[in-house]
Design a protein around this motif. Structure first.
Motif, PDB file in Angstrom:
ATOM      1  N   THR A 191       3.005  84.174 -14.584  1.00  0.00           N
ATOM      2  CA  THR A 191       3.647  83.087 -15.335  1.00  0.00           C
ATOM      3  C   THR A 191       2.816  81.818 -15.202  1.00  0.00           C
ATOM      4  O   THR A 191       1.950  81.687 -14.324  1.00  0.00           O
ATOM      5  CB  THR A 191       5.074  82.815 -14.809  1.00  0.00           C
ATOM      6  N   LEU A 192       3.125  80.847 -16.070  1.00  0.00           N
ATOM      7  CA  LEU A 192       2.431  79.561 -16.035  1.00  0.00           C
ATOM      8  C   LEU A 192       2.782  78.784 -14.767  1.00  0.00           C
ATOM      9  O   LEU A 192       1.942  78.055 -14.217  1.00  0.00           O
ATOM     10  CB  LEU A 192       2.788  78.742 -17.289  1.00  0.00           C
ATOM     11  N   THR A 193       4.004  78.953 -14.277  1.00  0.00           N
ATOM     12  CA  THR A 193       4.415  78.256 -13.054  1.00  0.00           C
ATOM     13  C   THR A 193       3.564  78.683 -11.868  1.00  0.00           C
ATOM     14  O   THR A 193       3.135  77.836 -11.056  1.00  0.00           O
ATOM     15  CB  THR A 193       5.896  78.533 -12.763  1.00  0.00           C
ATOM     16  N   GLU A 194       3.289  79.975 -11.749  1.00  0.00           N
ATOM     17  CA  GLU A 194       2.435  80.447 -10.651  1.00  0.00           C
ATOM     18  C   GLU A 194       1.028  79.869 -10.761  1.00  0.00           C
ATOM     19  O   GLU A 194       0.417  79.494  -9.753  1.00  0.00           O
ATOM     20  CB  GLU A 194       2.387  81.978 -10.666  1.00  0.00           C
ATOM     21  N   PHE A 195       0.514  79.794 -11.983  1.00  0.00           N
ATOM     22  CA  PHE A 195      -0.820  79.243 -12.174  1.00  0.00           C
ATOM     23  C   PHE A 195      -0.869  77.743 -11.825  1.00  0.00           C
ATOM     24  O   PHE A 195      -1.823  77.268 -11.202  1.00  0.00           O
ATOM     25  CB  PHE A 195      -1.256  79.464 -13.623  1.00  0.00           C
ATOM     26  N   VAL A 196       0.171  77.011 -12.195  1.00  0.00           N
ATOM     27  CA  VAL A 196       0.229  75.572 -11.881  1.00  0.00           C
ATOM     28  C   VAL A 196       0.301  75.366 -10.371  1.00  0.00           C
ATOM     29  O   VAL A 196      -0.361  74.476  -9.811  1.00  0.00           O
ATOM     30  CB  VAL A 196       1.425  74.920 -12.598  1.00  0.00           C
ATOM     31  N   LYS A 197       1.102  76.172  -9.682  1.00  0.00           N
ATOM     32  CA  LYS A 197       1.184  76.063  -8.227  1.00  0.00           C
ATOM     33  C   LYS A 197      -0.164  76.383  -7.584  1.00  0.00           C
ATOM     34  O   LYS A 197      -0.553  75.755  -6.582  1.00  0.00           O
ATOM     35  CB  LYS A 197       2.258  77.011  -7.694  1.00  0.00           C
ATOM     36  N   LYS A 204      -3.350  67.557  -9.615  1.00  0.00           N
ATOM     37  CA  LYS A 204      -2.193  66.984  -8.934  1.00  0.00           C
ATOM     38  C   LYS A 204      -0.947  67.473  -9.650  1.00  0.00           C
ATOM     39  O   LYS A 204      -0.757  67.221 -10.845  1.00  0.00           O
ATOM     40  CB  LYS A 204      -2.276  65.461  -8.960  1.00  0.00           C
ATOM     41  N   VAL A 205      -0.091  68.194  -8.921  1.00  0.00           N
ATOM     42  CA  VAL A 205       1.043  68.881  -9.526  1.00  0.00           C
ATOM     43  C   VAL A 205       2.341  68.189  -9.106  1.00  0.00           C
ATOM     44  O   VAL A 205       2.517  67.834  -7.937  1.00  0.00           O
ATOM     45  CB  VAL A 205       1.062  70.367  -9.091  1.00  0.00           C
ATOM     46  N   GLU A 206       3.241  67.987 -10.076  1.00  0.00           N
ATOM     47  CA  GLU A 206       4.550  67.380  -9.807  1.00  0.00           C
ATOM     48  C   GLU A 206       5.615  68.169 -10.554  1.00  0.00           C
ATOM     49  O   GLU A 206       5.453  68.487 -11.737  1.00  0.00           O
ATOM     50  CB  GLU A 206       4.577  65.925 -10.267  1.00  0.00           C
ATOM     51  N   GLU A 207       6.700  68.441  -9.859  1.00  0.00           N
ATOM     52  CA  GLU A 207       7.836  69.132 -10.477  1.00  0.00           C
ATOM     53  C   GLU A 207       8.925  68.109 -10.783  1.00  0.00           C
ATOM     54  O   GLU A 207       9.392  67.385  -9.913  1.00  0.00           O
ATOM     55  CB  GLU A 207       8.375  70.216  -9.552  1.00  0.00           C
ATOM     56  N   THR A 208       9.317  68.012 -12.030  1.00  0.00           N
ATOM     57  CA  THR A 208      10.324  67.055 -12.490  1.00  0.00           C
ATOM     58  C   THR A 208      11.432  67.809 -13.209  1.00  0.00           C
ATOM     59  O   THR A 208      11.281  68.995 -13.530  1.00  0.00           O
ATOM     60  CB  THR A 208       9.681  66.024 -13.430  1.00  0.00           C
ATOM     61  N   GLY A 229      10.213  69.565 -16.213  1.00  0.00           N
ATOM     62  CA  GLY A 229       9.228  70.630 -16.074  1.00  0.00           C
ATOM     63  C   GLY A 229       8.086  70.221 -15.163  1.00  0.00           C
ATOM     64  O   GLY A 229       8.129  69.200 -14.470  1.00  0.00           O
ATOM     65  N   TRP A 230       7.044  71.032 -15.169  1.00  0.00           N
ATOM     66  CA  TRP A 230       5.882  70.784 -14.326  1.00  0.00           C
ATOM     67  C   TRP A 230       4.905  69.860 -15.039  1.00  0.00           C
ATOM     68  O   TRP A 230       4.571  70.065 -16.209  1.00  0.00           O
ATOM     69  CB  TRP A 230       5.186  72.103 -13.989  1.00  0.00           C
ATOM     70  N   PHE A 231       4.424  68.852 -14.288  1.00  0.00           N
ATOM     71  CA  PHE A 231       3.429  67.914 -14.804  1.00  0.00           C
ATOM     72  C   PHE A 231       2.174  68.016 -13.939  1.00  0.00           C
ATOM     73  O   PHE A 231       2.264  68.118 -12.708  1.00  0.00           O
ATOM     74  CB  PHE A 231       3.960  66.481 -14.787  1.00  0.00           C
ATOM     75  N   ILE A 232       1.028  67.973 -14.585  1.00  0.00           N
ATOM     76  CA  ILE A 232      -0.246  68.105 -13.872  1.00  0.00           C
ATOM     77  C   ILE A 232      -1.165  66.945 -14.250  1.00  0.00           C
ATOM     78  O   ILE A 232      -1.093  66.422 -15.364  1.00  0.00           O
ATOM     79  CB  ILE A 232      -0.935  69.457 -14.172  1.00  0.00           C
ATOM     80  N   THR A 233      -2.019  66.557 -13.300  1.00  0.00           N
ATOM     81  CA  THR A 233      -3.023  65.516 -13.503  1.00  0.00           C
ATOM     82  C   THR A 233      -4.362  66.053 -13.013  1.00  0.00           C
ATOM     83  O   THR A 233      -4.467  66.516 -11.870  1.00  0.00           O
ATOM     84  CB  THR A 233      -2.664  64.232 -12.743  1.00  0.00           C
ATOM     85  N   TYR A 234      -5.349  65.989 -13.859  1.00  0.00           N
ATOM     86  CA  TYR A 234      -6.660  66.545 -13.518  1.00  0.00           C
ATOM     87  C   TYR A 234      -7.343  65.707 -12.439  1.00  0.00           C
ATOM     88  O   TYR A 234      -7.350  64.471 -12.502  1.00  0.00           O
ATOM     89  CB  TYR A 234      -7.538  66.623 -14.766  1.00  0.00           C
ATOM     90  N   ILE A 235      -7.891  66.367 -11.434  1.00  0.00           N
ATOM     91  CA  ILE A 235      -8.653  65.709 -10.363  1.00  0.00           C
ATOM     92  C   ILE A 235     -10.124  65.911 -10.657  1.00  0.00           C
ATOM     93  O   ILE A 235     -10.634  67.036 -10.620  1.00  0.00           O
ATOM     94  CB  ILE A 235      -8.285  66.281  -8.979  1.00  0.00           C
ATOM     95  N   ASN A 265      12.016  55.835 -12.716  1.00  0.00           N
ATOM     96  CA  ASN A 265      12.064  57.301 -12.596  1.00  0.00           C
ATOM     97  C   ASN A 265      10.888  57.894 -11.816  1.00  0.00           C
ATOM     98  O   ASN A 265      10.751  59.107 -11.735  1.00  0.00           O
ATOM     99  CB  ASN A 265      12.107  57.939 -13.980  1.00  0.00           C
ATOM    100  N   LYS A 266      10.021  57.031 -11.263  1.00  0.00           N
ATOM    101  CA  LYS A 266       8.891  57.466 -10.435  1.00  0.00           C
ATOM    102  C   LYS A 266       7.862  58.292 -11.211  1.00  0.00           C
ATOM    103  O   LYS A 266       7.030  58.973 -10.605  1.00  0.00           O
ATOM    104  CB  LYS A 266       9.374  58.288  -9.221  1.00  0.00           C
ATOM    105  N   HIS A 267       7.872  58.218 -12.547  1.00  0.00           N
ATOM    106  CA  HIS A 267       6.841  58.889 -13.323  1.00  0.00           C
ATOM    107  C   HIS A 267       5.534  58.114 -13.214  1.00  0.00           C
ATOM    108  O   HIS A 267       5.530  56.888 -13.071  1.00  0.00           O
ATOM    109  CB  HIS A 267       7.255  59.008 -14.787  1.00  0.00           C
ATOM    110  N   VAL A 268       4.421  58.815 -13.288  1.00  0.00           N
ATOM    111  CA  VAL A 268       3.104  58.198 -13.156  1.00  0.00           C
ATOM    112  C   VAL A 268       2.390  58.276 -14.503  1.00  0.00           C
ATOM    113  O   VAL A 268       2.287  59.362 -15.094  1.00  0.00           O
ATOM    114  CB  VAL A 268       2.264  58.898 -12.066  1.00  0.00           C
TER     115      VAL A 268
END
Length: 413
Positions: A114-120, A129-133, A136-142, A340-343
């Motif tokens: 699943t996509l969730t496993e790949f994000v983790k 950088k992964v955040e669960e909200t 859904g899941w939000f990612i930021t490229y490092i 809401n602590k969103h970045v």
């Protein structure tokens, strides 16, 4: 024309259907063939070509799955770097953009179900950088590019050298001010020293030791106005009345007297204008610091800013306040929304400064005292400026008048 020729309506319809995306469960990654329905996929699995590919897969299944997984991860991160390099974005959005290419590596051929496993997995390996909200899941490229890291190091080194140069110049200016203040009392003392020197003391009329008679010739008033009064002794030698007072016609003495008067005048002027000279020096210091520290960028970590981007109205971020957690390339800030602590990553042109209540702590983000922390004393709403007092540093306690709103911002220490 044959039944399934290239220009027949059925062949054209088949090509139109083939351009679009089909269901993932009817795609065979080993044969790289997309089937349109379950029956077509079943027929493909029973075909001889598919059976040969499955025999190849059976020889080393881990190697095949590992190769597809590496390729899927590489292409996914390449898309992130190109499209969302400095953004925090939902993982589903990135995945939908990635699979829009018909010839992409499908996830059912990788080690992630699943996509969730790949994000983790991306979060564990520090590639994103992964955040669960709740949304859904939000990612930021490092960004781990070696060239980017090298540029960041050079930029940090340059910033440190600029700060060291500014501190050195501030110390030099402070020493100049101290020397100017120390010279003020010395100028007033120099006046007393000038007048107390023996050569400038009042010359007293000295009494002659001899008791000889002194004869004065008295002339009429008309003659006295044209000729000087002359005195004589027994020898008949005339004596000027100026000589009795000790002020002969000596050009050397007259030159010394003029120098003494000019020195005393300069000392008096220095004493009276000492304060104005100090003010001039401070003004020059302000102009120099303003020219050096006035930049076209003002973001810094820890300040509170307001989001003014109208493109974010639909997402609810317009006019929301946030804290700058990171500054990227001087002009882009990583903003954490307070509600809401969103970045978000937003350019400074779409942000504006926030003025706290009277007595609050502010950060001077631009101008002569850039980078200093201060206390807000008052606000002039008509002129859009404020009065602040610097806290900490070599300018501790200095009060700044009429500082523009754009040059100060609320600070969270």
């Amino acid at each position: 024309m044959g039944k399934n020729d290239f220009l027949t309506p059925k062949a054209i319809a088949n090509r139109i259907k083939a351009k679009g995306l089909q269901k993932l469960r009817w795609y065979c990654q080993m044969c790289q063939k997309q089937c349109r329905d379950e029956n077509g996929f079943k027929c493909h699995c029973l075909s001889e070509s598919h059976q040969r590919q499955m025999q190849v897969f059976g020889l080393n299944p881990n190697r095949v799955i590992g190769g597809y997984s590496e390729e899927f991860e590489r292409t996914f991160l390449d898309h992130m770097r190109r499209s969302h390099r400095f953004s925090r974005v939902a993982a589903t959005v990135v995945y939908n953009e990635y699979i829009s290419d018909r010839h992409h590596i499908h996830m059912n051929s990788t080690e992630w179900a699943t996509l969730t496993e790949f994000v983790k997995y991306l979060g564990r390996t520090s590639k994103c950088k992964v955040e669960e909200t709740p949304k859904g899941w939000f990612i930021t490229y490092i960004d781990q590019d070696s060239e980017t890291i090298f540029k960041d190091r050079l930029k940090n080194k340059r910033m440190q050298s600029d700060l060291a140069e500014e501190e050195r110049q501030e110390c030099v200016i402070a020493k100049q001010i101290e020397r100017a203040v120390a010279l003020l009392p010395s100028t007033s003392d120099s006046i007393e020293e000038i007048w107390n020197t023996p050569q400038y003391e009042d010359t007293q009329l000295q009494q002659t030791k001899s008791l000889e008679k002194i004869m004065f010739s008295i002339q009429p008033a008309s003659a006295a106005s044209s000729k000087p009064i002359v005195a004589g002794d027994k020898s008949g030698i005339p004596i000027s009345n100026n000589a009795n007072l000790g002020f002969g016609e000596d050009p050397e003495f007259e030159g010394k007297a003029k120098k003494a008067k000019s020195a005393s005048g300069n000392a008096c002027n220095a004493a009276t204008s000492g304060k104005s000279a100090l003010d001039e020096l401070m003004k020059e210091e302000e102009i120099t610091k303003e020219r050096m520290n006035r930049k076209d960028y003002w973001l810094c970590e820890g300040i509170v800013v307001k989001v003014m981007s109208k493109t974010l109205i639909d997402k609810g971020y317009y006019k929301q306040k946030g804290v700058v957690r990171k500054v990227i390339d001087k002009y882009v800030g990583e903003i954490e929304i307070l509600e809401n602590k969103h970045v978000l990553r937003i350019d400074q042109e779409e942000l504006e400064t926030v003025i706290p209540q009277i007595g609050g702590v502010v950060k001077i983000v631009n101008g002569a005292y850039r980078g200093s922390s201060a206390r807000l004393l008052s606000v002039e709403t008509e002129r859009f400026c404020a009065k602040v007092q610097i806290e900490k540093g070599i300018y501790d306690g200095r009060v700044l008048q009429a500082v523009d709103y754009e040059d100060i911002c609320k600070f969270l220490p």
